[in-house]
Design an enzyme around this catalytic site. Structure first.
Site, short mmCIF file in Angstrom:
data_model
loop_
_atom_site.label_atom_id
_atom_site.label_comp_id
_atom_site.label_asym_id
_atom_site.label_seq_id
_atom_site.Cartn_x
_atom_site.Cartn_y
_atom_site.Cartn_z
N HIS A 192 0.90 5.06 3.92
CA HIS A 192 0.12 4.24 3.00
C HIS A 192 -0.16 2.84 3.55
CE1 HIS A 192 1.72 7.35 0.32
NE2 HIS A 192 0.64 7.14 -0.39
N ASP A 240 -3.34 6.07 3.30
CA ASP A 240 -4.01 6.07 2.00
C ASP A 240 -3.94 4.70 1.32
OD1 ASP A 240 -4.28 8.76 2.46
OD2 ASP A 240 -3.33 9.41 0.60
ZN ZN Z 1 -3.25 7.16 -2.96
#
Ligand code: ZN
Length: 205
Positions: free
Chosen positions: A174, A35
């Site tokens: 991430h 992400d």
């Molecule tokens: Zn995010």
């Protein structure tokens, strides 16, 4: 914020049964997701590693980052990975009215060509979700890596994630400077371990 639990709270799964929380086909497949990118600090490293390990992943992109780094976005696509919409400004759904939130997703869709959506922070109101489900498949996760946590060591991040993985798991990592250290330690080891255990990596769909 303390996030000891690496699985999303059961209440969210009950509230949003029509989201994808795991691809439960019974097969030994896992779904690696990143992400918040693309960003130059993390994404080129991630792409290089995935290429070296011959693994495909799904990148839930922030529209504003795609606007800033279009060449990284194009590289993600060119190298056979999937992308998803993660809003334009990484908005927290619970503090936005539905119109603002949906408009921000639509703005991101000018930059991100995908029918997959993941709400930042996993926080979304029912009305927002209802609107978005008309256009998108909302893909959550069942294993939160905690790679962004500054209070855990890379070894701990890796160990905790490995314990939670089961067939069909969607793993959340991430592409974010805060998560970089734990992510860079965990991902190569995790890929090697899972390959050894007979798992295949798939993209979200
Ligand atoms: Zn995010």
């Amino acid at each position: 914020m303390k996030l000891r639990c690496l699985r999303p709270p059961g209440i969210l799964k009950i509230l949003f049964p029509n989201f994808v929380w795991r691809y439960n086909s019974g097969l030994k497949k896992v779904y690696l997701t990143f992400d918040d990118g693309p960003i130059p600090e993390s994404t080129p490293w991630t792409l290089e590693l995935l290429k070296e390990k011959n693994v495909k992943a799904t990148f839930f992109c922030v529209g504003d980052n795609v606007k800033k780094y279009p060449q990284l976005y194009r590289q993600i696509i060119k190298e056979g990975h999937a992308v998803g919409n993660h809003t334009f400004n990484h908005l927290r759904g619970w503090s936005q009215n539905t119109l603002n939130y949906v408009e921000n997703v639509i703005l991101a869709s000018d930059f991100i060509d995908s029918k997959l959506f993941r709400p930042p922070y996993g926080l979304i109101k029912r009305a927002q979700a209802k609107h978005l489900l008309a256009e998108y498949k909302i893909v959550m996760w069942d294993v939160l890596s905690g790679d962004y946590r500054q209070d855990i060591t890379p070894e701990r991040c890796y160990r905790d994630v490995m314990k939670k993985i089961r067939p069909g798991s969607i793993l959340l990592f991430h592409n974010h400077v805060k998560a970089d250290k734990n992510m860079r330690y965990t991902i190569p080891r995790l890929i090697d371990d899972l390959h050894e255990k007979g798992y295949e990596f798939e993209i979200c769909e």
